[in-house]
Structure formats: C-alpha cells, structure tokens
Design a protein around this motif. Structure first.
Motif, PDB file in Angstrom:
ATOM      1  N   LEU A  30       1.786   6.853  -0.962  1.00 41.57           N
ATOM      2  CA  LEU A  30       2.632   8.022  -0.698  1.00 41.57           C
ATOM      3  C   LEU A  30       2.520   9.089  -1.787  1.00 41.57           C
ATOM      4  CD1 LEU A  30       5.842   6.556   0.970  1.00 41.57           C
ATOM      5  CD2 LEU A  30       4.082   7.994   1.998  1.00 41.57           C
ATOM      6  N   PRO A  31       2.608   8.720  -3.078  1.00 39.90           N
ATOM      7  CA  PRO A  31       2.458   9.760  -4.099  1.00 39.90           C
ATOM      8  C   PRO A  31       1.092  10.440  -4.042  1.00 39.90           C
ATOM      9  CG  PRO A  31       3.106   7.680  -5.081  1.00 39.90           C
ATOM     10  CD  PRO A  31       2.888   7.411  -3.649  1.00 39.90           C
ATOM     11  N   LEU A  32       0.050   9.667  -3.706  1.00 42.72           N
ATOM     12  CA  LEU A  32      -1.280  10.269  -3.604  1.00 42.72           C
ATOM     13  C   LEU A  32      -1.315  11.249  -2.445  1.00 42.72           C
ATOM     14  CD1 LEU A  32      -3.628   7.191  -4.170  1.00 42.72           C
ATOM     15  CD2 LEU A  32      -3.080   9.008  -5.780  1.00 42.72           C
ATOM     16  N   LEU A  33      -0.646  10.894  -1.360  1.00 46.15           N
ATOM     17  CA  LEU A  33      -0.641  11.757  -0.182  1.00 46.15           C
ATOM     18  C   LEU A  33       0.141  13.034  -0.439  1.00 46.15           C
ATOM     19  CD1 LEU A  33      -0.112   9.153   2.679  1.00 46.15           C
ATOM     20  CD2 LEU A  33      -2.151  10.555   2.249  1.00 46.15           C
ATOM     21  N   THR A  34       1.296  12.889  -1.149  1.00 46.50           N
ATOM     22  CA  THR A  34       2.145  14.060  -1.366  1.00 46.50           C
ATOM     23  C   THR A  34       1.684  14.873  -2.568  1.00 46.50           C
ATOM     24  OG1 THR A  34       3.616  12.676  -2.651  1.00 46.50           O
ATOM     25  CG2 THR A  34       4.189  13.019  -0.341  1.00 46.50           C
ATOM     26  N   GLY A  35       0.709  14.351  -3.314  1.00 49.69           N
ATOM     27  CA  GLY A  35       0.194  15.111  -4.433  1.00 49.69           C
ATOM     28  C   GLY A  35       0.959  14.877  -5.720  1.00 49.69           C
ATOM     29  N   SER A  36       2.095  14.217  -5.636  1.00 46.85           N
ATOM     30  CA  SER A  36       2.821  13.895  -6.861  1.00 46.85           C
ATOM     31  C   SER A  36       2.170  12.673  -7.493  1.00 46.85           C
ATOM     32  CB  SER A  36       4.294  13.599  -6.533  1.00 46.85           C
ATOM     33  OG  SER A  36       4.738  12.504  -7.280  1.00 46.85           O
ATOM     34  N   ASN A  37       2.176  12.617  -8.818  1.00 43.89           N
ATOM     35  CA  ASN A  37       1.526  11.475  -9.434  1.00 43.89           C
ATOM     36  C   ASN A  37       2.524  10.485 -10.010  1.00 43.89           C
ATOM     37  OD1 ASN A  37       2.403  13.066 -11.414  1.00 43.89           O
ATOM     38  ND2 ASN A  37       0.440  13.277 -12.499  1.00 43.89           N
ATOM     39  N   GLN A  38       3.746  10.544  -9.512  1.00 44.99           N
ATOM     40  CA  GLN A  38       4.735   9.591  -9.994  1.00 44.99           C
ATOM     41  C   GLN A  38       5.103   8.621  -8.871  1.00 44.99           C
ATOM     42  OE1 GLN A  38       6.943  13.052 -10.863  1.00 44.99           O
ATOM     43  NE2 GLN A  38       7.477  12.265 -12.893  1.00 44.99           N
ATOM     44  N   THR A  39       5.142   7.346  -9.198  1.00 48.02           N
ATOM     45  CA  THR A  39       5.503   6.379  -8.168  1.00 48.02           C
ATOM     46  C   THR A  39       7.002   6.137  -8.149  1.00 48.02           C
ATOM     47  OG1 THR A  39       5.079   4.624  -9.745  1.00 48.02           O
ATOM     48  CG2 THR A  39       3.319   5.125  -8.180  1.00 48.02           C
ATOM     49  N   GLY A  87       0.795  -1.217   0.000  1.00 46.93           N
ATOM     50  CA  GLY A  87       0.000   0.000   0.000  1.00 46.93           C
ATOM     51  C   GLY A  87       0.833   1.275   0.000  1.00 46.93           C
ATOM     52  N   LEU A  88       1.902   1.292   0.803  1.00 45.96           N
ATOM     53  CA  LEU A  88       2.666   2.533   0.958  1.00 45.96           C
ATOM     54  C   LEU A  88       3.214   3.106  -0.348  1.00 45.96           C
ATOM     55  CD1 LEU A  88       4.794   2.512   4.239  1.00 45.96           C
ATOM     56  CD2 LEU A  88       2.895   3.999   3.600  1.00 45.96           C
ATOM     57  N   PRO A  89       3.845   2.277  -1.212  1.00 43.73           N
ATOM     58  CA  PRO A  89       4.426   2.876  -2.424  1.00 43.73           C
ATOM     59  C   PRO A  89       3.375   3.542  -3.301  1.00 43.73           C
ATOM     60  CG  PRO A  89       5.042   0.559  -2.236  1.00 43.73           C
ATOM     61  CD  PRO A  89       4.060   0.832  -1.156  1.00 43.73           C
ATOM     62  N   LEU A  90       2.136   3.049  -3.256  1.00 46.64           N
ATOM     63  CA  LEU A  90       1.089   3.664  -4.069  1.00 46.64           C
ATOM     64  C   LEU A  90       0.431   4.823  -3.336  1.00 46.64           C
ATOM     65  CD1 LEU A  90      -0.655   0.466  -5.477  1.00 46.64           C
ATOM     66  CD2 LEU A  90       1.074   1.872  -6.569  1.00 46.64           C
ATOM     67  N   THR A 102      12.245   8.363  -3.195  1.00 46.83           N
ATOM     68  CA  THR A 102      11.025   8.035  -3.934  1.00 46.83           C
ATOM     69  C   THR A 102      10.123   7.206  -3.026  1.00 46.83           C
ATOM     70  OG1 THR A 102      11.921   5.970  -4.731  1.00 46.83           O
ATOM     71  CG2 THR A 102      12.338   7.916  -6.085  1.00 46.83           C
ATOM     72  N   PRO A 103       8.832   7.156  -3.342  1.00 47.42           N
ATOM     73  CA  PRO A 103       7.931   6.353  -2.498  1.00 47.42           C
ATOM     74  C   PRO A 103       8.428   4.929  -2.297  1.00 47.42           C
ATOM     75  CG  PRO A 103       6.664   7.657  -4.037  1.00 47.42           C
ATOM     76  CD  PRO A 103       8.100   7.882  -4.382  1.00 47.42           C
ATOM     77  N   ILE A 104       9.009   4.334  -3.342  1.00 47.51           N
ATOM     78  CA  ILE A 104       9.486   2.959  -3.196  1.00 47.51           C
ATOM     79  C   ILE A 104      10.637   2.889  -2.199  1.00 47.51           C
ATOM     80  CG2 ILE A 104      10.673   1.092  -4.432  1.00 47.51           C
ATOM     81  CD1 ILE A 104       8.768   1.407  -6.645  1.00 47.51           C
TER      82      ILE A 104
END
Lengths: 383, 280
Positions: free
Chosen positions: A328-337, A323-326, A346-348
């Motif tokens: 985190l970008p949604l939370l930070t507003g960035s749309n790149q994983t 769940g976290l790698p997907l 990076t989220p990963i």
C-alpha cells in the motif's frame, strides 16, 4: 437359499475385461501442467529484471509468510489439528539458523557452519521440535490444542529474552550470514552478473532464492498431500476410527503432521532472517512484532482466506495479509508503513480491515476460501 | 474383479469382554467365523454388536479374552496394524471424506499395503509414483466391480446414499481382506436395494472367496444369505447356529419380543423373525 454350506470353494473368476481401469490422462492433459510450470519458472527467473527492488522485497516477504502458512494449512486443513503456534516456529527457525550459521564470539554462541548445512539443520531441528510437541498435540484437539500451541509463542518470547547469547538482544539483535552456495553468493552487493543488462544484486538474488524455496516447498507439500500421506491425514481429520481401521496410526500421523508443519515454519523463519538482511532480533513485545501473537493470528488468517488445506491458497492469503501492508505505501507513493501523514488509515490499519472483512465474507459465502474461488473460476472457464 | 486364492483363516472371537467403567458392553462372547462363510451378528439395539466389531478391529481393547485370525492373535496388536492382517471393515454411518474424490476415498484402503512417507511422496520418487499407479489401478478395478467406474473422480459427498454405501464397501475391499466386516450394510435402504445388497455380498464371498462378518437389522437379508448367525443380547451370546435353528430358538424370540413388545424397532424385527419362521 443355501445356509448350511460352510466351506464354499472359490467360484471361477469373473473377469471384467482387460480395459485399463484408471482412465490414463491424455498426453495433452499430462503435458499442459509441465508447460505451465516451465512458464512459471521462466517468469520467476525474469521477474528481478523487470520488477524494481522494493517490490521484489514485498514479494519475498509474501513468500516467507506463504511458506509458513503452507505448513500451517496442511496441519489445520489436511490433518485437522488446530495450531496457533506457528510464529514460535518462525522464531525457532530464525534463531537456529543464526546459531548454526553465524560465527561464535564472546557475546554470542555460533557454530559457523556453511549456510546450506545450517539451513538443512534448521529445517530438521524445527521438525523435531514440532514432533516433541506430540505428547500435547496428540491429547488435545480443537480450540484446546489451539490455546496450548499459542502458549509456545509466549514460551518463545520468554526464552528469546532469557537467552540473548542465542537469539540476540531485543534491542539490537545479532546477525546471521546471508545464504551462499560455493560459487554463488545470494547476498552479493557488488554484482558482476548482468541479466539483460540489469545487475543482479542482493535484492534480485534474494528473490531467486525465495522463489526457489517456495516452489520446492509447494511441490513437496502438494506431492505428499495428493498421495498416501495426505489421504492418511484427511482420514485422521474426518474420522479417527476409520483412519485406524484402514491402517493409519492416528497418534503417529498427528505427530508427523505437527513436525512437518513446524519444519515449514522453521524454513520460513530462516527466510524472515534473510529478509531482514540477516538480522535476528527478538520482539520487544509479545503481542506485536515479527514472532508475536499478531503474526501467529496473521498466519492463521492467511490459511482461512486462502482456503484451509490449500497450499496455493496459503500463498494467496499471504499476498493479502503480509503483502498489503508493504504494498500500500508503495502504491500510494508514501514511504512510511506505520504513519501515513496524519490519517488514521495507515496501511496496517487498512490491511487489518481488509483481511477482517475478507474472513467474514469468506466464512459466509465461500468457506473454501480463495482456493474455492479459483476452482469456481476454472470450472466457469471450462464450460 | 480378478479372484486370487487368498489364504483365508478362521476368525475366532474367544471369550471377549468389553467394559466401559461398570458397564459390560460385551460379556464373554465367543464365536468363530469359518473361512468363506457369511456370518451374521444380530441382536436388539444395545446388544453389543458394534462394541464387538470395535473389539475385533482393535478400536476397543477387550478387558479379557482374545481375537485370533488363524494363528495370529489380533488382540494387543496396535489397531492400525490389524488392517494389514486382512481385516477390512465398512462402516455404518458413511464415514467417507465428502470433499475428496471417490478414488481418493477408496485409495485410503490401500494405505496399509503401501509405503512411503512425506518426503518420498513430496519428491515424487519414481518408486512411489509407480506404486501409486499400480494401486490406483487395483482400486479402480474394485470400483468397477462395485459399479462406480463412472464416478471415480466425483467428490464422494456428491453421490447418492446407495452409491456412497458402495464406495464405503469398495474401500473395505481395497484392504484386500480375508475377512470383510460389514456394519449394517443395508441400513436406510428400501427392499429392492436391500435385495441387491444381499446379492452383492453373496457374490463378493463367492468371487473373492473371503469370509464376511456382518451386523444387520434387516432379517430378510440376514436369514437369506447368512451361513451362520450369532445372537447377542445385553452383551451375552444367547445363540449361535444356522439360520433355520436360530429362527426357532425360544431365547432369541424372547430377546426380540423382550419385556417391551411395543418398542418399534425390536417388535418389527421380532415380526420379521416370526414371518421368516412361518415361511421356512
């Protein structure tokens, strides 16, 4: 001191009263879980109405990982057999479903079966493949079994590249139909169905499907682990001699545990294909990708974080690891994983750090994992 | 605990030999556990008592000889099917699942008496749930008999040593055995606990009308409750008789005193034997 009586007649029965021996749970204690489940199902039913599509997608990915991890955690935590091969069964499940459900053409083999039949067939075939591993899993234990099962991931990688007519090519992949039962298409893109004025499109329907499958997988696993099967597995895990003397066939139960775990893996593999909107594509490298050694370790990490042997823990572990790698970008507003604007974090990378730290902390302070924390919390509340 | 009239058959060990490579652990041993008797298997450390137990329960395959229960030949039966024949066994080293509840541990004993695979339990089919409740009631009844009724839902690992011993025994009883095999039931117990264990074993035999085969080092327990004793030394049977005769058997005394009378465990047992002898 009688030491010569050879055949004592049985003494008169020493009855200990007629009180019911297992304290039957009170009505309240029996109804409470039912209410809990009803509330949960209602929440799951209404989730697509209130949660935006991209978050539904995250939840679906968590559930796919959770189902795979549930199978693995039963195998490792209950039956005591170490496996690093679960990613192989994801791949096997995905490919089998695709072959069974997709229509065949000049390039690809396909049987065009109804999706429900293909789904059930996939679960059975994955289970049989796991059982076929029994000659190896019955002879090896611990880390040796882990390494032997890891070889399955490499085998799967090799075979999927050798057999593109089954698995699709590694560059473009092939497509499997989304799930549908007569009268309800889970891949519907132009929805007529409105729930509280929200159209129920593919993302919403997929959430219902995944939630339903996950709940069923959880209930079935939980029922089996609480009963006779789970007791047999735990006995095999802790002491094979005791298990045998009590009537458990140790090789038989080991094979069954592997088969069940693989069937869960196969189901998760189908969910993964659906999550990719039906795209079945082998990995381009064995160490990174959907069915890679990375995934196999991630699934193991879910089990350890969640608490080995705990089905609920497996889902909680999946929420962190998948769940976290997907999220985190949604939370930070960035749309790149993958790439987050020039930073190394990076989220990963963040997820890897988080679950790495969690594993260390859990092994040190709470070997029962998140499930153990949950038990502690419940005990605190009850006091 | 309700008594049922079990069809108790004699357990015959006939010329059983167990080999590990070149080592003969059990050498052509024969004895018969008569129905409804307490039969003790004794001998110095390494005499082959546990190997003999393992041969009876099918963990080891005898190189020759056979074990029969009544007319049923147990040797060669798949080991997990032997429990179903009515052989219950308690273990020497507390082989409980520490994290599982007492009831769950004891219910393992019902494994061979119950049916149902993964999906039947997973889908909570009505007949599996009925079966589960019926067998839990019986398991709880047995726990009650063993004085464990207030511990049913406690993790087994949280119990005292004596209580864990009783859980182990309750699990063996849950098999509904006609022959109960006890591997050192009094190991690690003090003298009053040992006396209680002896009384318990005696009561079990009387109440259930079953045979008991036990391995034990505590001579006061063995001489006190055994109807018959088989003595092993270096894998051979050196005596098989009632306790009064065993106590006077020169070969038994020699085996216990042995060539090394200073060895702690053996000399203590030898002393126990001779003290029993003087008191007898």
């Amino acid at each position: 001191m009688s030491d010569t009586e050879i055949a004592n007649p049985p003494a008169t029965p020493e009855t200990t009263g007629t009180t019911p021996v297992t304290a039957r749970r009170s009505t309240a204690a029996r109804v409470a879980p039912l209410i809990g489940w009803a509330v949960l199902l209602l929440v799951l039913f209404l989730t697509p109405v209130y949660v935006p599509g991209e978050w539904l997608s995250v939840l679906c990915w968590i559930m796919a990982g959770g189902v795979a991890a549930m199978g693995l955690t039963m195998l490792i935590g209950q039956a005591g057999q170490f496996s690093l091969g679960q990613a192989f069964f994801l791949l096997l499940g995905g490919v089998t479903y695709t072959v069974l459900a997709a229509d065949g053409d000049a390039e690809y083999i396909g049987f065009g079966l109804p999706p429900l039949v293909a789904l059930i067939g996939t679960i059975i075939i994955s289970g049989l493949a796991g059982a076929a591993f029994a000659p190896i899993s019955g002879r090896l234990r611990g880390i040796y079994l882990g390494v032997a099962s890891l070889s399955l991931v490499f085998l799967g990688y090799y075979l999927s590249h050798e057999l593109p007519m089954l698995a699709g090519s590694a560059s473009s992949g092939r497509y499997a139909p989304t799930f549908s039962v007569p009268g309800f298409d889970f891949g519907e893109t132009n929805p007529q169905l409105l729930l509280l004025n929200v159209p129920m499109g593919a993302a919403e329907r997929q959430f219902w499907l995944f939630a339903g499958l996950t709940v069923i997988a959880y209930l079935v696993g939980q029922g089996a682990m609480k009963g006779r099967v789970g007791r047999g597995w735990r006995a095999v895990r802790d002491n094979e001699a005791v298990a045998t003397v009590m009537g458990v066939s140790v090789p038989g139960e080991k094979a069954k545990a592997f088969a069940i775990s693989s069937a869960y893996g196969g189901l998760a593999g189908v969910m993964v294909v659906w999550w990719y909107s039906g795209l079945m594509k082998p990995d381009e490298a064995v160490e990174l990708g959907t069915y890679s050694t990375y995934t196999t370790i991630a699934l193991l990490a879910m089990c350890v974080i969640g608490g080995l042997g705990s089905l609920g823990g497996a889902i909680a572990g999946s929420a962190l690891v998948f769940g976290l790698p997907l999220a985190l970008p949604l939370l930070t507003g960035s749309n790149q994983t993958v790439d987050a604007s020039g930073t190394a974090f990076t989220p990963i990378v963040i997820t890897n750090l988080v679950f790495g730290i969690l594993i260390v902390l859990i092994v040190l302070f709470e070997p029962r994992g998140l499930a153990g924390l949950g038990t502690r919390l419940r005990n605190l509340i009850r006091r | 605990m309700s008594t049922d009239t079990r069809n108790v058959q004699p357990l015959r060990v006939e010329g059983v030999t167990v080999r590990f490579g070149g080592i003969v652990a059990v050498n052509d041993v024969s004895f018969t556990v008569q129905p409804r008797t307490i039969h003790a298997l004794i001998g110095p450390n390494g005499a082959g008592k546990s190997s003999c137990f393992n041969a009876i329960t099918g963990i080891y395959t005898p190189a020759s000889g056979q074990v029969r229960l009544g007319e049923t030949v147990l040797t060669g039966t798949p080991p997990h099917k032997i429990a179903r024949q009515g052989i219950g066994r308690a273990f020497q080293n507390l082989a409980l699942i520490g994290t599982s509840s007492v009831l769950d541990n004891v219910m393992l004993g019902r494994y061979s008496l119950t049916k149902g695979q993964f999906m039947a339990y997973g889908m909570r089919l009505p007949w599996t749930m009925r079966q589960e409740r019926a067998h839990q009631d019986r398991a709880a009844e047995i726990c009650d008999y063993m004085g464990l009724s207030h511990r049913l839902h406690t993790p087994a690992g949280a119990l005292s040593y004596g209580e864990q011993k009783r859980v182990d025994l309750a699990r063996a009883l849950c098999v509904e055995p006609t022959v109960l095999m006890l591997d050192e039931p009094a190991a690690g117990m003090n003298s009053s606990e040992t006396a209680m264990m002896a009384a318990l074993i005696h009561d079990l035999r009387d109440d259930l009308g079953i045979s008991v085969l036990l391995v034990e080092h505590d001579m006061s327990l063995v001489m006190g409750i055994a109807d018959r004793i088989t003595v092993l030394d270096f894998g051979r049977r050196i005596a098989d008789d009632v306790p009064a005769v065993i106590q006077r058997d020169p070969e038994v005394i020699k085996a216990y005193l042995g060539g090394a009378p200073d060895e702690s465990g053996e000399s203590a047992e030898a002393a126990a034997i001779s003290s029993e002898e003087t008191s007898a």
